[in-house]
Design an enzyme around this catalytic site. Structure first.
Site, PDB file in Angstrom:
ATOM      1  N   GLY A  43       0.773  -1.249   0.000  1.00 43.76           N
ATOM      2  CA  GLY A  43       0.000   0.000   0.000  1.00 43.76           C
ATOM      3  C   GLY A  43       0.796   1.287   0.000  1.00 43.76           C
ATOM      4  O   GLY A  43       0.331   2.301  -0.509  1.00 43.76           O
ATOM      5  N   ASP A  98       0.502   3.341   4.375  1.00 49.16           N
ATOM      6  CA  ASP A  98      -0.458   4.138   3.615  1.00 49.16           C
ATOM      7  C   ASP A  98      -1.525   4.742   4.515  1.00 49.16           C
ATOM      8  O   ASP A  98      -1.859   5.906   4.409  1.00 49.16           O
ATOM      9  CB  ASP A  98      -1.099   3.284   2.494  1.00 49.16           C
ATOM     10  CG  ASP A  98      -1.674   1.955   2.982  1.00 49.16           C
ATOM     11  OD1 ASP A  98      -1.583   1.646   4.200  1.00 49.16           O
ATOM     12  OD2 ASP A  98      -2.204   1.204   2.152  1.00 49.16           O
ATOM     13  N   ASP A 101      -5.654   2.652  10.330  1.00 42.84           N
ATOM     14  CA  ASP A 101      -7.087   2.380  10.490  1.00 42.84           C
ATOM     15  C   ASP A 101      -7.305   1.788  11.880  1.00 42.84           C
ATOM     16  O   ASP A 101      -7.343   2.532  12.860  1.00 42.84           O
ATOM     17  CB  ASP A 101      -7.537   1.454   9.354  1.00 42.84           C
ATOM     18  CG  ASP A 101      -9.029   1.196   9.336  1.00 42.84           C
ATOM     19  OD1 ASP A 101      -9.767   1.907  10.032  1.00 42.84           O
ATOM     20  OD2 ASP A 101      -9.468   0.277   8.626  1.00 42.84           O
ATOM     21  N   LYS A 130      -7.358   7.394   9.638  1.00 42.55           N
ATOM     22  CA  LYS A 130      -8.823   7.338   9.679  1.00 42.55           C
ATOM     23  C   LYS A 130      -9.342   7.716  11.049  1.00 42.55           C
ATOM     24  O   LYS A 130      -8.796   7.297  12.069  1.00 42.55           O
ATOM     25  CB  LYS A 130      -9.296   5.919   9.359  1.00 42.55           C
ATOM     26  CG  LYS A 130      -9.805   5.785   7.960  1.00 42.55           C
ATOM     27  CD  LYS A 130     -10.532   4.485   7.769  1.00 42.55           C
ATOM     28  CE  LYS A 130     -10.473   4.113   6.318  1.00 42.55           C
ATOM     29  NZ  LYS A 130     -11.099   2.824   6.050  1.00 42.55           N
ATOM     30  N   PHE A 151     -13.948   3.943   2.964  1.00 42.16           N
ATOM     31  CA  PHE A 151     -12.960   3.101   2.300  1.00 42.16           C
ATOM     32  C   PHE A 151     -12.429   3.834   1.073  1.00 42.16           C
ATOM     33  O   PHE A 151     -13.175   4.154   0.155  1.00 42.16           O
ATOM     34  CB  PHE A 151     -13.567   1.753   1.902  1.00 42.16           C
ATOM     35  CG  PHE A 151     -12.528   0.790   1.409  1.00 42.16           C
ATOM     36  CD1 PHE A 151     -11.747   0.079   2.303  1.00 42.16           C
ATOM     37  CD2 PHE A 151     -12.306   0.624   0.048  1.00 42.16           C
ATOM     38  CE1 PHE A 151     -10.765  -0.793   1.855  1.00 42.16           C
ATOM     39  CE2 PHE A 151     -11.320  -0.245  -0.410  1.00 42.16           C
ATOM     40  CZ  PHE A 151     -10.555  -0.952   0.499  1.00 42.16           C
ATOM     41  N   VAL A 152     -11.125   4.099   1.072  1.00 45.60           N
ATOM     42  CA  VAL A 152     -10.535   4.886  -0.006  1.00 45.60           C
ATOM     43  C   VAL A 152      -9.600   4.032  -0.856  1.00 45.60           C
ATOM     44  O   VAL A 152      -9.058   3.026  -0.392  1.00 45.60           O
ATOM     45  CB  VAL A 152      -9.761   6.107   0.558  1.00 45.60           C
ATOM     46  CG1 VAL A 152     -10.717   7.079   1.225  1.00 45.60           C
ATOM     47  CG2 VAL A 152      -8.674   5.663   1.530  1.00 45.60           C
ATOM     48  N   ASP A 158      -5.492  -0.078  -2.422  1.00 48.58           N
ATOM     49  CA  ASP A 158      -6.213  -0.984  -3.329  1.00 48.58           C
ATOM     50  C   ASP A 158      -7.607  -1.359  -2.839  1.00 48.58           C
ATOM     51  O   ASP A 158      -7.930  -1.225  -1.656  1.00 48.58           O
ATOM     52  CB  ASP A 158      -5.431  -2.281  -3.490  1.00 48.58           C
ATOM     53  CG  ASP A 158      -5.523  -3.158  -2.233  1.00 48.58           C
ATOM     54  OD1 ASP A 158      -5.196  -2.652  -1.146  1.00 48.58           O
ATOM     55  OD2 ASP A 158      -5.936  -4.325  -2.339  1.00 48.58           O
ATOM     56  N   ARG A 164      -4.656   0.711  -7.375  1.00 48.10           N
ATOM     57  CA  ARG A 164      -3.461   1.269  -6.739  1.00 48.10           C
ATOM     58  C   ARG A 164      -2.815   2.343  -7.600  1.00 48.10           C
ATOM     59  O   ARG A 164      -2.145   3.237  -7.105  1.00 48.10           O
ATOM     60  CB  ARG A 164      -2.420   0.167  -6.490  1.00 48.10           C
ATOM     61  CG  ARG A 164      -2.793  -0.846  -5.412  1.00 48.10           C
ATOM     62  CD  ARG A 164      -1.557  -1.638  -4.995  1.00 48.10           C
ATOM     63  NE  ARG A 164      -1.872  -2.856  -4.264  1.00 48.10           N
ATOM     64  CZ  ARG A 164      -2.089  -2.921  -2.950  1.00 48.10           C
ATOM     65  NH1 ARG A 164      -2.046  -1.818  -2.223  1.00 48.10           N
ATOM     66  NH2 ARG A 164      -2.344  -4.065  -2.364  1.00 48.10           N
TER      67      ARG A 164
HETATM   68  P1  5GP Z   1      -5.072  -1.321  10.191  1.00 55.10           P
HETATM   69  O1  5GP Z   1      -4.197  -2.500  10.481  1.00 55.10           O
HETATM   70  O2  5GP Z   1      -4.614  -0.029  10.826  1.00 55.10           O
HETATM   71  O3  5GP Z   1      -6.524  -1.606  10.457  1.00 55.10           O
HETATM   72  O4  5GP Z   1      -5.110  -1.115   8.642  1.00 55.10           O
HETATM   73  C1  5GP Z   1      -4.017  -0.909   7.940  1.00 55.10           C
HETATM   74  C2  5GP Z   1      -4.131  -1.528   6.562  1.00 55.10           C
HETATM   75  O5  5GP Z   1      -5.484  -1.819   6.162  1.00 55.10           O
HETATM   76  C3  5GP Z   1      -3.626  -0.519   5.581  1.00 55.10           C
HETATM   77  O6  5GP Z   1      -2.237  -0.652   5.426  1.00 55.10           O
HETATM   78  C4  5GP Z   1      -4.425  -0.841   4.351  1.00 55.10           C
HETATM   79  O7  5GP Z   1      -3.768  -1.831   3.604  1.00 55.10           O
HETATM   80  C5  5GP Z   1      -5.738  -1.388   4.856  1.00 55.10           C
HETATM   81  N1  5GP Z   1      -6.787  -0.337   4.873  1.00 55.10           N
HETATM   82  C6  5GP Z   1      -7.366   0.228   5.946  1.00 55.10           C
HETATM   83  N2  5GP Z   1      -8.276   1.160   5.568  1.00 55.10           N
HETATM   84  C7  5GP Z   1      -8.265   1.184   4.214  1.00 55.10           C
HETATM   85  C8  5GP Z   1      -8.972   1.948   3.212  1.00 55.10           C
HETATM   86  O8  5GP Z   1      -9.812   2.816   3.465  1.00 55.10           O
HETATM   87  N3  5GP Z   1      -8.679   1.665   1.920  1.00 55.10           N
HETATM   88  C9  5GP Z   1      -7.766   0.718   1.560  1.00 55.10           C
HETATM   89  N4  5GP Z   1      -7.565   0.555   0.263  1.00 55.10           N
HETATM   90  N5  5GP Z   1      -7.074  -0.002   2.460  1.00 55.10           N
HETATM   91  C10 5GP Z   1      -7.317   0.224   3.777  1.00 55.10           C
HETATM   92 MG    MG Z   2      -4.376  -3.165   1.569  1.00 59.89          MG
END
Ligand code: 5GP
Ligand code: MG
Length: 182
Positions: A43, A98, A101, A130, A151-152, A158, A164
């Protein structure tokens, strides 16, 4: 596909202007230090490339490929795909991702780095943060943009490995979600 985007959140020019500011701050903070950048892939690959070319420091770069299972597996386990980790002993580590979340990804990577590596310092830099309640208590030291809980895609991010390569960051519409649903 451009017709799959409901709205654009950040145009490429907006992103790059923000990267100028972030790079200036990071360059100031790490001047004279041994910096190792670890990018969480896939990402962050475009973010990494655009940001690092704006940082005129003699740094080292490594990419870590991880996959996360949250969504299908609520334990939120992170799978590290590398067998060998970068040697960051005594170095200042900047983690690039990237998007922050739930925090599971960055939390796991921080834990792993702290346990094994003996880095001199560890900071986190994300393009997007986020506005959600985190599952793990982590935050980022450098943040490009704070975004609402949508969700972006694009600029490295992706949806099932698509989008991407969009140069901007946007929100998918129903058409896009259906087109590449698994
Ligand atoms: P976390 O582990 O903090 O929940 O999420 C991190 C990973 O989840 C990011 O590196 C990404 O790959 C994916 N992710 C979380 N939110 C989004 C979103 O809104 N769009 C996309 N494309 N990927 C996300
Ligand atoms: Mg991802």
């Amino acid at each position: 596909m451009v017709s799959d985007i409901a709205k654009v959140l950040y145009q490429e020019s907006t992103i790059l202007s923000r990267l100028d500011e972030m790079a200036r701050q990071i360059t100031g903070d790490y001047k004279g230090k041994e910096l190792t950048v670890i990018a969480i892939l896939n990402g962050s690959f475009i973010f990494m490339a655009d940001l690092l070319r704006r940082i005129p420091l003699p740094l080292q770069v490594d990419g870590w490929s991880v996959s996360s299972y949250h969504g299908t597996n609520t334990t939120g386990r992170i799978n590290f795909r590398q067998t060998q980790l970068a040697d960051v002993k005594g170095r200042h580590v900047l983690l690039l991702d990237d998007i922050l979340d739930s925090g599971l990804t960055i939390h796991s990577i921080k834990e792993r780095l702290e346990k094994e590596a003996g880095a001199a310092s560890l900071r986190v830099c994300v393009l997007l943060r986020k506005n959600v309640e985190r599952v793990r208590h982590v935050d980022a030291d450098y943040v490009g943009f704070d975004i609402p809980n949508e969700f972006v895609v694009g600029y490295g991010l992706d949806y099932n490995e698509r989008y991407r390569n969009l140069p901007y960051i946007g929100v998918l519409n129903e058409e896009g979600i259906r087109r590449y649903a698994r």
